[in-house]
Design a protein around this motif. Structure first.
Motif, PDB file in Angstrom:
ATOM      1  N   UNK A  29      57.272 -51.752  82.763  1.00 33.11           N
ATOM      2  CA  UNK A  29      57.937 -51.674  84.061  1.00 33.11           C
ATOM      3  C   UNK A  29      59.422 -51.972  83.946  1.00 33.11           C
ATOM      4  N   UNK A  30      60.167 -51.591  84.965  1.00 33.88           N
ATOM      5  CA  UNK A  30      61.615 -51.760  84.948  1.00 33.88           C
ATOM      6  C   UNK A  30      62.023 -53.234  84.978  1.00 33.88           C
ATOM      7  N   UNK A  31      63.187 -53.512  84.389  1.00 35.59           N
ATOM      8  CA  UNK A  31      63.743 -54.863  84.370  1.00 35.59           C
ATOM      9  C   UNK A  31      65.179 -54.813  84.884  1.00 35.59           C
ATOM     10  N   UNK A  32      65.713 -55.991  85.237  1.00 34.97           N
ATOM     11  CA  UNK A  32      67.130 -56.092  85.594  1.00 34.97           C
ATOM     12  C   UNK A  32      67.942 -56.038  84.310  1.00 34.97           C
ATOM     13  N   UNK A  33      68.749 -55.005  84.164  1.00 37.04           N
ATOM     14  CA  UNK A  33      69.494 -54.860  82.916  1.00 37.04           C
ATOM     15  C   UNK A  33      70.480 -55.995  82.694  1.00 37.04           C
ATOM     16  N   UNK A  34      71.118 -56.473  83.758  1.00 31.70           N
ATOM     17  CA  UNK A  34      72.092 -57.551  83.563  1.00 31.70           C
ATOM     18  C   UNK A  34      71.406 -58.784  82.979  1.00 31.70           C
ATOM     19  N   UNK A  35      70.196 -59.095  83.465  1.00 31.00           N
ATOM     20  CA  UNK A  35      69.463 -60.250  82.950  1.00 31.00           C
ATOM     21  C   UNK A  35      69.018 -59.984  81.514  1.00 31.00           C
ATOM     22  N   UNK A  36      68.596 -58.770  81.230  1.00 32.98           N
ATOM     23  CA  UNK A  36      68.176 -58.418  79.880  1.00 32.98           C
ATOM     24  C   UNK A  36      69.333 -58.600  78.899  1.00 32.98           C
ATOM     25  N   UNK A  37      70.517 -58.109  79.252  1.00 30.45           N
ATOM     26  CA  UNK A  37      71.691 -58.263  78.386  1.00 30.45           C
ATOM     27  C   UNK A  37      72.015 -59.741  78.186  1.00 30.45           C
ATOM     28  N   UNK A  38      71.941 -60.521  79.250  1.00 32.08           N
ATOM     29  CA  UNK A  38      72.199 -61.954  79.131  1.00 32.08           C
ATOM     30  C   UNK A  38      71.257 -62.598  78.128  1.00 32.08           C
ATOM     31  N   UNK A  39      69.981 -62.256  78.204  1.00 29.42           N
ATOM     32  CA  UNK A  39      69.008 -62.855  77.287  1.00 29.42           C
ATOM     33  C   UNK A  39      69.316 -62.476  75.846  1.00 29.42           C
ATOM     34  N   UNK A  40      69.699 -61.221  75.613  1.00 31.03           N
ATOM     35  CA  UNK A  40      70.040 -60.788  74.253  1.00 31.03           C
ATOM     36  C   UNK A  40      71.239 -61.571  73.739  1.00 31.03           C
ATOM     37  N   UNK A  41      72.294 -61.665  74.541  1.00 28.02           N
ATOM     38  CA  UNK A  41      73.510 -62.352  74.101  1.00 28.02           C
ATOM     39  C   UNK A  41      73.269 -63.841  73.890  1.00 28.02           C
TER      40      UNK A  41
END
Length: 322
Positions: A238-250
């Motif tokens: 399912x779709x995710x919030x990209x901004x939150x996903x990027x934050x988690x990666x960084x």
């Protein structure tokens, strides 16, 4: 991002804060606080003036300030609606002396991977290149690629996708661990690619001048629009919030980069390649056997019919059992 804007975003992320409180915390006038708040509103933030002060009630789905809001890692975000290549832009910033910058594009028109292979980068994915200047010798550079693979892997798992890492830099969904496609033969180890990573470096004999770690992650994308053998976060969970996903990666990458000794153990724990029969295409020929380990700083150890081979670079295939 200016220090004032960074401090403002940090303060707002902590909860309601008054105008005078923001002015004192940022060391600027109340009029300047108001201008910063209005600038954020113009970028899509919904900020209400309550009895307790300014409070953020909604954050844009994506964008530079949206990613910076609540980000617990010391990176500036340079966001582009459209860009040829985030790696190219990050190299330009390196030439300008910048560091600790994540170049993020909503879409890219000239994406490339290993051996200059082109790939599609439409809106919906995460197309990001991280520029850093680690105080390490060039031989340590592969560890940062492995660290990014672990960071993406962990963010994807947090989003509900059972992923692993294919040596050295692909994050994949293994068919054997996918209930929707697994057969009675659980040794069938095909996979679908979720993310690829391309690292570029400039350095001297004893130190890295800069590293650019380019990451292409299929996040909210329809697999029908992707190359054969690829998948996405949205297709799997399912779709995710990209901004939150990027934050988690960084944030995860920052943790690993600050403790390089933790990188290899974390990579091994998430590796799909180890224990597999593999065929690795190298500059000097093809190596085939069982992948048994990864050694510092990212060397693949393969047990072949003729003994142990160590592979520093190459294209790795997972072989299906005969």
């Amino acid at each position: 991002m200016s220090d004032s804007r960074r401090a403002l975003l940090s303060a707002l992320a902590d909860g309601p804060v008054s105008g005078p409180g923001l002015a004192d915390r940022l060391g600027i006038s109340r009029a300047a606080v108001w201008k910063h708040v209005e600038a954020l509103r113009s970028e899509g933030f919904e900020i209400e003036s309550t009895g307790d002060g300014y409070a953020v009630t909604a954050v844009p789905e994506y964008g530079g300030r949206a990613i910076e809001y609540g980000l617990d890692a010391d990176f500036d975000i340079e966001f582009h609606e459209a860009l040829g290549s985030s790696n190219d832009r990050a190299r330009e910033l390196a030439s300008d002396g910048r560091e600790n910058v994540a170049v993020v594009a909503r879409e890219q028109s000239a994406s490339r991977g290993r051996k200059n292979r082109e790939w599609t980068a439409p809106d919906g994915g995460v197309w990001m290149s991280l520029l850093i200047r680690p105080d390490e010798p060039p031989a340590y550079a592969p560890l940062y690629t492995l660290a990014m693979a672990v960071a993406v892997c962990d963010a994807a798992r947090e989003a509900g996708v059972d992923v692993g890492i294919k040596w050295p830099n692909d994050v994949i969904v293994s068919e054997a661990s996918d209930n929707s496609s697994a057969t009675a033969d659980e040794s069938n180890r095909g996979y679908r690619k979720l993310c690829g990573i391309l690292t570029e470096m400039e350095g001297e004999a004893d130190r890295v001048s800069w590293l650019v770690i380019g990451t292409g992650i299929n996040v909210n994308l329809d697999p029908a629009t992707l190359p054969e053998g690829a998948t996405s976060i949205s297709a799997e969970a399912g779709e995710v919030e990209r901004r939150v996903f990027v934050q988690r990666v960084l944030e995860r990458f920052s943790e690993l980069a600050s403790d390089l000794e933790s990188v290899l153990p974390a990579w091994r724990d998430r590796a799909d390649t180890l224990g597999q029969r593999v065929r690795v295409h190298t500059a000097s020929g093809v190596i085939e056997g069982e992948a048994v380990d990864v050694e510092h700083p990212g060397t693949l150890v393969v047990e072949t019919e003729n003994g142990i081979e160590r592979v520093h670079a190459g294209d790795c295939e997972h072989l299906r059992p005969a």
